[in-house]
Design a protein around this motif. Structure first.
Motif, PDB file in Angstrom:
ATOM      1  N   VAL A 182      47.807  29.133  86.523  1.00 54.07           N
ATOM      2  CA  VAL A 182      48.655  28.817  85.362  1.00 54.07           C
ATOM      3  C   VAL A 182      49.637  29.969  85.146  1.00 54.07           C
ATOM      4  N   PHE A 183      50.925  29.634  85.102  1.00 57.05           N
ATOM      5  CA  PHE A 183      51.969  30.642  84.902  1.00 57.05           C
ATOM      6  C   PHE A 183      52.707  30.345  83.605  1.00 57.05           C
ATOM      7  N   ARG A 184      52.202  30.858  82.504  1.00 56.83           N
ATOM      8  CA  ARG A 184      52.908  30.702  81.227  1.00 56.83           C
ATOM      9  C   ARG A 184      54.088  31.668  81.183  1.00 56.83           C
ATOM     10  N   PRO A 185      55.244  31.241  80.683  1.00 58.96           N
ATOM     11  CA  PRO A 185      56.395  32.148  80.648  1.00 58.96           C
ATOM     12  C   PRO A 185      56.175  33.357  79.743  1.00 58.96           C
ATOM     13  N   ASP A 186      55.272  33.262  78.766  1.00 54.90           N
ATOM     14  CA  ASP A 186      55.060  34.367  77.841  1.00 54.90           C
ATOM     15  C   ASP A 186      53.834  35.202  78.190  1.00 54.90           C
ATOM     16  N   ARG A 187      53.279  35.006  79.377  1.00 54.60           N
ATOM     17  CA  ARG A 187      52.120  35.811  79.766  1.00 54.60           C
ATOM     18  C   ARG A 187      52.575  37.230  80.111  1.00 54.60           C
ATOM     19  N   GLU A 189      53.340  40.494  82.251  1.00 56.74           N
ATOM     20  CA  GLU A 189      53.808  40.596  83.631  1.00 56.74           C
ATOM     21  C   GLU A 189      52.653  40.902  84.577  1.00 56.74           C
ATOM     22  N   ASP A 190      52.712  40.336  85.784  1.00 55.47           N
ATOM     23  CA  ASP A 190      51.718  40.574  86.835  1.00 55.47           C
ATOM     24  C   ASP A 190      50.323  40.083  86.445  1.00 55.47           C
ATOM     25  N   THR A 191      50.277  38.991  85.695  1.00 59.13           N
ATOM     26  CA  THR A 191      48.994  38.351  85.398  1.00 59.13           C
ATOM     27  C   THR A 191      49.070  36.874  85.787  1.00 59.13           C
ATOM     28  N   ILE A 192      47.901  36.284  85.923  1.00 59.56           N
ATOM     29  CA  ILE A 192      47.776  34.865  86.232  1.00 59.56           C
ATOM     30  C   ILE A 192      46.584  34.335  85.453  1.00 59.56           C
ATOM     31  N   GLU A 193      46.578  33.044  85.148  1.00 60.70           N
ATOM     32  CA  GLU A 193      45.528  32.492  84.300  1.00 60.70           C
ATOM     33  C   GLU A 193      44.922  31.227  84.906  1.00 60.70           C
ATOM     34  N   MET A 194      43.707  30.939  84.468  1.00 60.64           N
ATOM     35  CA  MET A 194      43.068  29.665  84.747  1.00 60.64           C
ATOM     36  C   MET A 194      42.640  29.058  83.421  1.00 60.64           C
ATOM     37  N   LEU A 195      42.717  27.729  83.352  1.00 67.82           N
ATOM     38  CA  LEU A 195      42.431  27.004  82.118  1.00 67.82           C
ATOM     39  C   LEU A 195      41.399  25.925  82.394  1.00 67.82           C
ATOM     40  N   ALA A 196      40.346  25.880  81.610  1.00 62.78           N
ATOM     41  CA  ALA A 196      39.319  24.844  81.742  1.00 62.78           C
ATOM     42  C   ALA A 196      39.274  24.017  80.466  1.00 62.78           C
ATOM     43  N   VAL A 197      39.239  22.695  80.633  1.00 57.69           N
ATOM     44  CA  VAL A 197      39.239  21.786  79.482  1.00 57.69           C
ATOM     45  C   VAL A 197      38.150  20.739  79.676  1.00 57.69           C
ATOM     46  N   VAL A 205      41.389  32.096  80.876  1.00 59.31           N
ATOM     47  CA  VAL A 205      41.028  33.435  81.329  1.00 59.31           C
ATOM     48  C   VAL A 205      42.217  34.014  82.081  1.00 59.31           C
ATOM     49  N   GLN A 206      42.461  35.293  81.883  1.00 60.17           N
ATOM     50  CA  GLN A 206      43.618  35.962  82.484  1.00 60.17           C
ATOM     51  C   GLN A 206      43.136  37.099  83.380  1.00 60.17           C
ATOM     52  N   THR A 276      34.629  41.819  84.956  1.00 56.13           N
ATOM     53  CA  THR A 276      34.546  40.733  83.978  1.00 56.13           C
ATOM     54  C   THR A 276      35.891  40.590  83.276  1.00 56.13           C
ATOM     55  N   PHE A 277      36.206  39.365  82.911  1.00 59.81           N
ATOM     56  CA  PHE A 277      37.452  39.080  82.208  1.00 59.81           C
ATOM     57  C   PHE A 277      37.139  38.258  80.966  1.00 59.81           C
ATOM     58  N   GLU A 278      37.897  38.496  79.911  1.00 60.22           N
ATOM     59  CA  GLU A 278      37.678  37.787  78.652  1.00 60.22           C
ATOM     60  C   GLU A 278      38.047  36.309  78.802  1.00 60.22           C
ATOM     61  N   VAL A 279      37.143  35.457  78.374  1.00 60.58           N
ATOM     62  CA  VAL A 279      37.402  34.025  78.321  1.00 60.58           C
ATOM     63  C   VAL A 279      37.659  33.662  76.866  1.00 60.58           C
ATOM     64  N   ARG A 280      38.835  33.118  76.604  1.00 63.57           N
ATOM     65  CA  ARG A 280      39.270  32.877  75.228  1.00 63.57           C
ATOM     66  C   ARG A 280      39.397  31.384  74.974  1.00 63.57           C
ATOM     67  N   GLN A 281      38.791  30.903  73.894  1.00 61.31           N
ATOM     68  CA  GLN A 281      38.920  29.493  73.549  1.00 61.31           C
ATOM     69  C   GLN A 281      40.269  29.270  72.873  1.00 61.31           C
ATOM     70  N   VAL A 282      41.003  28.270  73.374  1.00 59.87           N
ATOM     71  CA  VAL A 282      42.347  28.003  72.855  1.00 59.87           C
ATOM     72  C   VAL A 282      42.447  26.654  72.169  1.00 59.87           C
ATOM     73  N   ARG A 283      41.344  25.919  72.156  1.00 56.58           N
ATOM     74  CA  ARG A 283      41.326  24.638  71.425  1.00 56.58           C
ATOM     75  C   ARG A 283      39.889  24.199  71.163  1.00 56.58           C
TER      76      ARG A 283
END
Length: 283
Positions: A182-187, A189-197, A205-206, A276-283
């Protein structure tokens, strides 16, 4: 857990079953690989040896497994790249047979279609197969952001747009969606994300984005997330473990400047990742 994995196979390097099977075995799962191609190496090299496997051969192998009672306790069916209707039909028939033997089994499909950089690289027949026939039959899918947009006829970029696209595809059948890359424009720099729903919510997670790409990393991510989620039922936990393992695998490969994933050398990353990376609930 017993897993039926119907994917491609290469002798040199790690894609398809050659990427997915070992990490699952290292986690303690019993994996039954069924190959859809047997190639010397992945096609990114431009030349390869080997051949495609027909849908009838795949059916015959699955039938033989079933006659031994091997499908009775399968909990997870995995599929990756599908070369056409022949293989697609064979995979869907295998899924139906597994679910007849064990109604609790789930089908996890990686809908391999393309990427934002390369566009859609599969034939129109495969595009239609994946979008119209395979995805609606899956319980869990693992598209990248481009593939999610292609399947839903959208062009997601922001988190809200991506969540909206996920809602559209979930309405077609799969209850669980992992969006990789996942490449959000407001992330940052030099990060990438995955989204689970899932039905229970959405989590993101970033991780750092390494400045390279290696074939097979998506196959590893799909296998790890699907198995963690099937085992635990916890999407946030599955997401965090998958992100940590895949990051360590890619970091090791990058630091070694290896053309192929250091899949075997990174085996501890699957069972006990050190990051380890922080997993954040977004919904």
């Amino acid at each position: 857990m017993r897993v039926l994995s119907i994917q491609s196979c290469v002798s040199y390097g790690h894609v398809g079953n050659s990427a997915a099977v070992f990490p699952l075995q290292r986690l303690g799962h019993e994996v039954m690989p069924v190959h859809t191609v047997v190639f010397s190496n992945h096609t990114g090299y431009g030349a390869w040896g080997g051949q495609l496997i027909s849908g009838d051969v795949v059916r015959d192998i699955v039938k033989g497994i079933d006659e031994r009672g091997g499908l009775d306790d399968v909990e997870l069916v995995l599929s990756g790249y599908q070369g056409g209707n022949d293989i697609g039909d064979a995979i869907l028939e295998a899924v139906a047979l597994v679910k007849d033997r064990n109604p609790q089994a789930i089908y996890a499909c990686d809908p391999v279609l393309g990427s934002a950089k390369s566009g859609c690289f599969v034939a129109p027949e495969v595009q239609t197969l994946i979008r119209d026939r395979v995805v609606p039959q899956a319980d869990l899918i693992t598209p990248n952001q481009f593939e999610l947009g292609f399947i839903t006829g959208t062009d997601p970029h922001t988190l809200e747009e991506t969540l909206t696209s996920v809602d559209l595809v979930r309405a077609e059948g799969p209850s669980t969606v992992l969006v990789t890359s996942v490449f959000r424009p407001d992330r940052p720099e030099d990060t990438i994300e995955m989204l689970a729903v899932t039905d229970d919510g959405a989590w993101i997670v970033q991780t750092p984005q390494l400045p390279f790409k290696r074939n097979g990393s998506g196959d590893v991510a799909a296998a790890l997330f699907s198995s963690h989620f099937r085992s635990s039922g916890d999407p946030a936990k599955a997401l965090g473990r998958t992100a940590a393992s895949v990051y360590e695998l890619l970091r090791n490969t990058f630091e070694a400047d290896s053309r192929e994933l250091l899949l075997i050398e990174s085996q501890e990353a699957y069972v006990a990742p050190q990051t380890t990376f922080e997993v954040r609930q977004v919904r």
